[in-house]
Every structure is written in structure tokens, then in C-alpha cells.
Design an enzyme around this catalytic site. Structure first.
Site, PDB file in Angstrom:
ATOM      1  CG  ASP A  52       3.462  -0.026  -3.817  1.00 59.53           C
ATOM      2  OD1 ASP A  52       4.956   0.589  -4.380  1.00 59.53           O
ATOM      3  OD2 ASP A  52       3.915  -1.354  -3.956  1.00 59.53           O
ATOM      4  CG  ASP A  53       2.295   2.160  -7.209  1.00 56.40           C
ATOM      5  OD1 ASP A  53       3.910   1.972  -7.905  1.00 56.40           O
ATOM      6  OD2 ASP A  53       1.668   1.617  -8.339  1.00 56.40           O
ATOM      7  CB  CYS A  91       8.293  -0.644  -6.274  1.00 56.10           C
ATOM      8  SG  CYS A  91       7.374  -2.061  -6.748  1.00 56.10           S
ATOM      9  CG  HIS A 145       9.721  -5.630  -5.271  1.00 56.93           C
ATOM     10  ND1 HIS A 145       8.538  -5.309  -5.903  1.00 56.93           N
ATOM     11  CD2 HIS A 145       9.794  -6.849  -5.950  1.00 56.93           C
ATOM     12  CE1 HIS A 145       7.807  -6.259  -6.629  1.00 56.93           C
ATOM     13  NE2 HIS A 145       8.400  -7.237  -6.789  1.00 56.93           N
ATOM     14  CG  ASP A 328       7.261   2.672  -4.497  1.00 53.92           C
ATOM     15  OD1 ASP A 328       6.028   3.617  -4.426  1.00 53.92           O
ATOM     16  OD2 ASP A 328       7.229   1.403  -4.135  1.00 53.92           O
ATOM     17  CG  HIS A 329       7.503   5.187  -7.758  1.00 57.79           C
ATOM     18  ND1 HIS A 329       6.420   4.962  -8.277  1.00 57.79           N
ATOM     19  CD2 HIS A 329       8.357   3.891  -7.848  1.00 57.79           C
ATOM     20  CE1 HIS A 329       6.041   3.259  -8.007  1.00 57.79           C
ATOM     21  NE2 HIS A 329       7.045   3.133  -7.455  1.00 57.79           N
TER      22      HIS A 329
END
Length: 483
Positions: A52-53, A91, A145, A328-329
Site C-alpha cells: 500500500d502506497d 487504492c 480495499h 497500488d500507486h
């Protein structure tokens, strides 16, 4: 005498018939065994790791200030995609897009709360495709999510028990309320397993042991939660970095030439205790502390992933397991004086993507432009699983064979902003429901990798803007404007 000859002839014929029949049966059995063998031979497993992130500010991407030895080791055995981009920098939507192989549109996959079962319930997802092909599918941690999303795709869904809080310290928990998420960071002298990612790693290790005994092909997904806010990690990972050596990004500025639509007030961060409210800026001291916390969380999650990969090796599973690692990004660590994601600057769109294929990849750095809708078809091709017809990306299989791709672009969007990445050009339009632009942004990374000089309104670039606007509409997807 004739009877004896006839009897002998009968015995000979019977023996010959029996021998032929036995031979035929053996051939049929052999053929059946070969067929069964082909069906049950070791299909490649997939270890599917989403973080995540996680932005590509990692050692193996050239960020030597980051301590990520386990990810570095994985990268040395993988193909590292230098120009990988998410299709939407938030996300929930990004995960659903990748796991379904469908592009976000103006009205589909739009925010953190995107749920696959609500928006595309009849689409066969990536894990369901593998489940339908005989794989055991397990989801641990934050893969989608929503914890119960796409539940039919999984043999098991598991989430760590955090006892209602992501904080280890009582004083941090006391600052958390219904109106406030608690501190934006925490350093605690605790074991790795106190926080969620340590628990997720432990579960992944136990799953690998069970899957090894079962001997069936598996799709094991591990969704690690850090470095997502709050930046909570054991103190030893904070101690790896000296704040005196941490600097604000070079593009810690918001040029007037950039459209105001490109900026936001990073409301996600402002939900945390101790962060200035309204539109008040962060002071440099707090900004450095947040960067420190992000780095500590990266090193923390690196250690957890390393434990899983070491167990994969120890069990002898690594030689038949494809490992995929992706974030995710991207994330803004003060880039453009922004925090969090939710914009279409490269700092939010560019992502880490590494794929390890046993006996194939050896740390190659690939500079093709790839996007997350390409992951689903790629994993199908790498494992010999038939691809569903709905996929909108392209397989990256040619790259693993030393060839190039015909596709040379990526498209990302967030809210009204839609970005075409083509060559070194990053072109963004903010459009209305009819697809008509009301703001534009163009950066040429050849000369402006920090995205500080918007070329979109300069007279010398109008022919280029017109060309890119046409290209954007040709490539943003046939359903983009559909409601």
C-alpha cells in the site's frame, strides 16, 4: 494330431490376442498417465505481493538513501519495470482495475471505496481465473480495499486482528477518536509482529508451509499495509535513518504555470492528529518527520517481505513460483508541496513493479511503458492459463522473451483529470462529462523530469497538444465516457 495343432494354434492366437490387448491397455494407460501428468504437472505458483502506497523510491530504482535489502535482492532476480504506471492513483479503484484487467472510466472505478462486486460483479477477476484453473487462492491482508470483495475468487480470505487500532502505544491510541485518526506517525520499541504487516508475513509463511504439503498450485496474495499512513513502525526501522540527512524534494514548489486543478489540500493527511488544519502549510520540520516515517515504514515492510521470500526459498518453492510485487500507486512526499496521492503528477502515477520468473529473469531493467491493466494478461501467459476476453491491457510476455511491445503508452486518470503518458511526454486534460477539456497540462520529461514547466498553453506547443489530445481520446478506452 489335428486337435493338438488346432489347440496349439488356439493357444498361440489367445496369447497373441492377450499380448496385443495388454499392450493396447498399457498404451492407453500410458496415454492416460501422460494426459494426467500434463494436467497435474507442476503449474507455476504465484506469490502476489501488493504494498500500500509504495512509490518507486527504492534502492533498486536508484534511491540509494532507502534501505530495502530484501526488495533489492528480489529485484536482482526479477524483471524490474522502470516505467510502470497505475491506471488510477487511489487504492480501492487501482486494485479493482488491476485485478479485473479493466481500465477506470469517468464513471467506473473512481475512488478508494470502489468495490468490484458492486461495479463489475460478472467480470472474472484475476484470482478467480486462477481458482477456476485448479489453483488454491488465498488473500491475506489488504488485497482488495474491501475485505469481503470478490469473495468467490478466494479459497480463503484473512485479515490481521489489530484489536481496533493500528497503534502500539497507549498515548497514540488515546489520541485516536471518531473525529481524528490519531498521530500521523509512531515509533515504538516493539516486535515486528505487533503491527499488522508482521502478522501478515507470519500468516504468509504459515500458508507457504501448508501449501508445500498440499502440493497443489497456488495463488497466494499478500497485501501489506505500510507505508500507508499512519507511518507506524518499530523504532529500529526509524533508527536506520538520520533526519539530518533527509531533505525535502527538489520540486517542493507549486509553479504558477501549473493549473490549480492539479493541486489538492491532502485531506487524507489532515485527518491525523498534529497535522495543520484547513489550508495551513506544513512546516519543514514536520515535513521532514513525515518523510522519515515513510522511509522507516518502507524498511519495515521490506523486512516482512524478506521473511516470506526466505521461507519460499527454504521450502524449495522458489524454483517454481512466479513472484509479483507492486505498489497500488505512487505517493507524494512533498513533491509539488503535496502529500498523499490523488493527482496525475508522475510522483502519484509511477509505481514499483517487479516480476520474478524462475530460470528466466535475472535482474533486467526494462524501460517499456507498462500499465497495471497489463498485469492480468501477463500472468495468464506466464502460467499457460487462458485469458478471459474482457481484458483491456496487453501481455508483457514478449518482454520476457527479449522482444519489444507494440504498445508504447499508458493512460491514467483521477476524477476529471486524464493523463496520457507517451514517450517522455505527460499530457493531462481535465474534462467534463462530454469529454471536453477545461484545463491542460503538458510536461516533457526529457528536459523537465520534475514537472515544473507546463508547456500546454505555450504557442510553440499547440500542434503537439492537438496531437496528444487526439491520442488521449483514442487510447482512454471505448467505454470511458459511458455512464
Amino acid at each position: 494330431m489335428k486337435k493338438i495343432k488346432s489347440y496349439s494354434l488356439f493357444l498361440f492366437s489367445l496369447t497373441l490376442f492377450t499380448a496385443c490387448h495388454i499392450s493396447k491397455v498399457k498404451k492407453e494407460e500410458t496415454a492416460q498417465l501422460e494426459t494426467v501428468s500434463k494436467k497435474t504437472q507442476l503449474k507455476p505458483n504465484i506469490l502476489f505481493i501488493v504494498v500500500d502506497d509504495l512509490k518507486p523510491e527504492l534502492n533498486f530504482y536508484g534511491a540509494t538513501h532507502i534501505k530495502s535489502p530484501n526488495l533489492d535482492n528480489l529485484a536482482s532476480q526479477s524483471m524490474v519495470f522502470e516505467r510502470s504506471y497505475c491506471n488510477i492513483p487511489v487504492c480501492g479503484a487501482s486494485r479493482v482495475s488491476l485485478l479485473t484487467g479493466l481500465r477506470p472510466t469517468r464513471n467506473r472505478f473512481i475512488d478508494a471505496y470502489t468495490k468490484k462486486d458492486d461495479q463489475v460483479p460478472n467480470i472474472t477477476s484475476l484470482p478467480l481465473t486462477f481458482k477456476n484453473n485448479g489453483y488454491t487462492t488465498i488473500s491475506n491482508g489488504k488485497v482488495y480495499h474491501h475485505g469481503d470483495d470478490d469473495k468467490n475468487a478466494w479459497n480463503e480470505i484473512w485479515h490481521p486482528n489489530t484489536k481496533g487500532s493500528s497503534y502500539a502505544l497507549k498515548e497514540s491510541r488515546n489520541l485516536s477518536s471518531d473525529d481524528n485518526r490519531g498521530p500521523a506517525y509512531e515509533s515504538a520499541v516493539v516486535a515486528d509482529s505487533v503491527y499488522s504487516d508482521g502478522k501478515i508475513a507470519n500468516k504468509g509463511i504459515n500458508d507457504l508451509r501448508k501449501l508445500k504439503k498440499a502440493g497443489e498450485p497456488f495463488f497466494l496474495a499478500l497485501g501489506f499495509m505500510k507505508p500507508h499512513l499512519p507511518f507506524n513502525a518499530p523504532a529500529k526501522y526509524w533508527d536506520m535513518y538520520d533526519e539530518k540527512n533527509i531533505k525535502l524534494p527538489e520540486n517542493y514548489v507549486q509553479p504558477e504555470s501549473t493549473p490549480s486543478e492539479a493541486y489538492h489540500n491532502f485531506g487524507e493527511l489532515r485527518n491525523y492528529y498534529g497535522i495543520p488544519q484547513g489550508k495551513d502549510p506544513l512546516n519543514d520540520e514536520l515535513a521532514i518527520k513525515l518523510i522519515h516515517g515513510y522511509y522507516a515504514c518502507v524498511s519495515y515492510v521490506d523486512a516482512q517481505i524478506g521473511r516470506v521470500l526466505q521461507e519460499l526459498d527454504r521450502l524449495g518453492l522458489a524454483e517454481n513460483t512466479i513472484v509479483v510485487l507492486w505498489g497500488d500507486h505512487g505517493w507524494n512526499l512533498g513533491n509539488h508541496k503535496l502529500w498523499c496521492k490523488h493527482v496525475t503528477f508522475e510522483s502519484s502515477l509511477r509505481t514499483p513493479l517487479v516480476i520474478k520468473v524462475p530460470n528466466v529473469t535475472k535482474g533486467e531493467k526494462n524501460n517499456n511503458i507498462v500499465e497495471y491493466v497489463d498485469v492480468y494478461p501477463t500472468l495468464c501467459d506466464l502460467t499457460g492459463v487462458e485469458k478471459p476476453k474482457h481484458l483491456e491491457g496487453v501481455s508483457l510476455l514478449p518482454l520476457f522473451k527479449g522482444k519489444s511491445l507494440d504498445k508504447d503508452y499508458a493512460v491514467s486518470k483521477f476524477k476529471d483529470a486524464v493523463t496520457l503518458i507517451k514517450g517522455n511526454l505527460f499530457y493531462t486534460e481535465w474534462t467534463n462529462d462530454l469529454g471536453e477539456p477545461y484545463a491542460r497540462m503538458l510536461f516533457d520529461h526529457t528536459n523537465d523530469p520534475l514537472e515544473l514547466d507546463n508547456l500546454a498553453e505555450k504557442p510553440a506547443y499547440q500542434d503537439k497538444v492537438k496531437y496528444l489530445a487526439t491520442e488521449l481520446r483514442a487510447k482512454w478506452g471505448k467505454d470511458f465516457l459511458n455512464k
